[in-house]
Write a protein that holds these residues in place. Sequence first.
Motif, short mmCIF file in Angstrom:
data_model
loop_
_atom_site.label_atom_id
_atom_site.label_comp_id
_atom_site.label_asym_id
_atom_site.label_seq_id
_atom_site.Cartn_x
_atom_site.Cartn_y
_atom_site.Cartn_z
N ASP A 534 0.82 -1.21 0.00
CA ASP A 534 0.00 0.00 0.00
C ASP A 534 0.86 1.27 0.00
OD1 ASP A 534 -2.58 0.99 -0.25
OD2 ASP A 534 -2.79 1.39 1.90
N LEU A 535 2.00 1.22 -0.68
CA LEU A 535 2.90 2.35 -0.81
C LEU A 535 2.90 2.84 -2.26
CD1 LEU A 535 5.93 0.94 1.22
CD2 LEU A 535 4.33 2.68 2.01
N VAL A 536 3.23 4.12 -2.45
CA VAL A 536 3.36 4.69 -3.79
C VAL A 536 4.72 5.37 -3.92
CG1 VAL A 536 0.92 5.01 -4.29
CG2 VAL A 536 2.13 6.76 -2.98
N PHE A 537 5.18 5.50 -5.17
CA PHE A 537 6.46 6.17 -5.43
C PHE A 537 6.25 7.64 -5.77
CE2 PHE A 537 10.22 7.16 -8.08
CZ PHE A 537 11.21 6.85 -7.16
N GLY A 538 5.24 7.93 -6.61
CA GLY A 538 4.84 9.32 -6.85
C GLY A 538 5.46 9.99 -8.06
N ALA A 568 7.45 9.53 -1.94
CA ALA A 568 6.94 8.19 -1.65
C ALA A 568 6.29 8.13 -0.28
CB ALA A 568 8.06 7.16 -1.75
N GLY A 569 5.35 7.19 -0.12
CA GLY A 569 4.68 7.01 1.17
C GLY A 569 3.41 6.21 1.01
N LYS A 570 2.54 6.27 2.00
CA LYS A 570 1.28 5.53 1.96
C LYS A 570 0.36 6.08 0.87
CE LYS A 570 1.53 2.44 5.29
NZ LYS A 570 1.36 0.98 5.01
N ALA A 571 -0.21 5.18 0.09
CA ALA A 571 -1.15 5.59 -0.96
C ALA A 571 -2.33 6.33 -0.35
CB ALA A 571 -1.64 4.36 -1.72
N GLY A 572 -2.68 7.46 -0.95
CA GLY A 572 -3.80 8.25 -0.45
C GLY A 572 -3.50 9.05 0.80
N ASP A 573 -2.21 9.07 1.21
CA ASP A 573 -1.82 9.81 2.41
C ASP A 573 -0.83 10.92 2.06
OD1 ASP A 573 -1.68 10.43 5.15
OD2 ASP A 573 0.06 9.14 5.44
N VAL A 574 0.15 10.61 1.21
CA VAL A 574 1.12 11.62 0.78
C VAL A 574 0.55 12.39 -0.41
CG1 VAL A 574 3.16 10.46 1.64
CG2 VAL A 574 2.29 9.86 -0.61
N ARG A 575 1.05 13.61 -0.62
CA ARG A 575 0.51 14.49 -1.65
C ARG A 575 1.60 14.92 -2.64
NH1 ARG A 575 -4.46 16.81 -0.77
NH2 ARG A 575 -5.38 16.47 1.28
N TYR A 576 1.16 15.23 -3.86
CA TYR A 576 2.04 15.92 -4.79
C TYR A 576 2.25 17.34 -4.29
CZ TYR A 576 1.85 12.25 -8.35
OH TYR A 576 2.00 11.08 -9.02
N PRO A 577 3.37 17.97 -4.64
CA PRO A 577 3.66 19.32 -4.13
C PRO A 577 2.91 20.39 -4.90
CG PRO A 577 5.42 18.63 -5.56
CD PRO A 577 4.48 17.45 -5.46
N LEU A 578 2.97 21.62 -4.37
CA LEU A 578 2.51 22.78 -5.12
C LEU A 578 3.43 22.98 -6.32
CD1 LEU A 578 1.81 25.23 -2.16
CD2 LEU A 578 0.11 24.00 -3.51
N HIS A 579 2.97 23.71 -7.32
CA HIS A 579 3.75 23.98 -8.54
C HIS A 579 4.17 22.68 -9.21
CE1 HIS A 579 3.77 28.05 -7.06
NE2 HIS A 579 4.45 27.70 -6.00
N LEU A 580 3.27 21.71 -9.26
CA LEU A 580 3.57 20.43 -9.89
C LEU A 580 3.82 20.62 -11.38
CD1 LEU A 580 3.69 17.33 -9.45
CD2 LEU A 580 1.27 17.26 -10.06
#
Length: 608
Positions: A534-538, A568-580
């Motif tokens: 249940d982890l993502v790389f992003g 990277a982190g838990k899916a649905g918990d970590v976010r993409y940054p601003l200015h993506l």
Amino acid sequence: MPTERAVYAVLIEDGYVKNGIIRVKIDDDKDMVDLLREIENQYNSIPTQDALIWLPNEFLFFGRSAPEALRARLADHKLSDVATPAEYEQTVESIVEMSRCQLDVQVKKTHIIIEIRRPPARARPILPEEAQLDDFIGVLAQKYKLVVAGARKCESPSVNAQSQSYNAYQGNKFPILDGRYNATAYGQTIAPPIELFHPVFAQFRANLADTEIVIPEDIVRDTASLMRSSSAIQVSEQPRTQQSWMLLSNILNQSFHQAVNFDRTLADHIYLCGDTTVDETAAVVIVEEKSELGAGGSEPSVQGSFSYLKFWADATHRQIREGCCCPSFIVGVAGPWLIVLGAVFTSQVIVQRLTDYLWLGNSRVGNDDHVLRIARILYALQGSVKELKTYYENLKSQPLKENKLHPRFFPSITSYRFNNKDVSFTYSSPLELAETCVTFLATLDGEGQKKVVVKFIQHYGAEAHKLLAELQLAPALLYVGPIDGCGVSYGKLQMVVMEYVQGQTLAHAYSDESLPGDVKMAVKKGVDALHNEDLVFGDLRRQNIMIADATGEESGGDRVRFIDFDWAGKAGDVRYPLHLASCIRDISGALEYDLIQKDHDIKMLHSL
């Protein structure tokens, strides 16, 4: 009733004038924001969040010849020479001008130029060869010298802090890295946390959060007096200046005066350390004051930033300037508002707000908590000012030498705690020249010059990194955890130390070709391993995956290493940054600050 207008535009993307013409219909009472929205509705391939509207200074016919005519004008000129940025509140009617030819027939005209400036993609830099890493030091030193030379020639702080001058300065090649940028220049003005470069700022922030510290009664009383005097409305700066700087002197337990630079510029008040080991003075605190916010046409924290730049660029402070990163506190006062900033000078000047603007006015009955909160902040500043003074008193001169490592370009943290022992290291080079770089090549002391990569970041996907390291799909982790520098707390900032992998990123190794099947299978294996937990790389792009140099008979798939776990982190918990960056949005389908989902990884995997 508003009239519907047709607006014709030429598109410039990443500096290239695109063929073809954009045409949209929109009511003439709409403004430029509405126009950009309408363009996005009709041309969904145009990333209008990265768009800027320009108004041509000279006539451009509508039609196939318009892009070519614009290219011809830009051959010897910048866009700002041939067009003017539109104000967002301008109406469509104000920009639509119809010209008439001799036959009195309306001629369609190109009304606007749309420039797309995509933010640089956030990507793990390609690890350069050793010779290139050595060259980084020379580039940083040259940049430092150019900033010093430019600062001596620039206008006074009071002039540079005016909105128009400030905007122009932030649009030049070496702006102050304070987070404010010139919208037309789109330069990078964010930087690593200044507490990485000197622990005094980390200690100040830690003391702000420590509610157990007992505040002396004299600090509380003087703070209350400062707040009472700040509640009075003053039109002239002088009455406020005399009273507030005396109270600040009492609270900070230091004497302030005015110091004149060689070019005769000066700050409102400055606390100098003169007891240094060299015959020079150091600016510990710089204070800029206005009677009220908006007085004088500038904001005091901005003026304080330019006062810092002027002071440290002055030739009379060269030995201290070249011996360290010039840490100073900046205090901005505007009527009943006060703000505390910190500043350092690495290759460029970095200025960061350590507090918000603090309300010093007294507007509520029995508001003891507010008085004590302000007193706590000022008491924390008093201790940090004392600590910084001691630092300058013991500073030894360390001239900047050609192509030699200098501590000003690196964090002050040089060790980590492992198995109850301190492991020290020496920096070799940053891993990229960007002002945002927080990743460095280093060697472990006493370990046969073992190379490691050291990075500093608030969030790090340590769980994901450890999982892939166990599968030999990521560099071995030597340390992940809090920064423990001489008992100073760095809050949520973490240090990551990993083995240095010699090799190339996939973007470099396979720049113009498809990935080999075994390499893509190895990447998929890593993604599947993460998703099963249940982890993502992003940020699954070629720039963030390496192919290590071969040491035996390993296949390409055996040498795949994921190298950037910042998102990277838990899916649905970590976010993409601003200015993506748009390149990530386009591939993954994510929006900026979206929660990162497994589907984003899968889409990026398929695009590899």
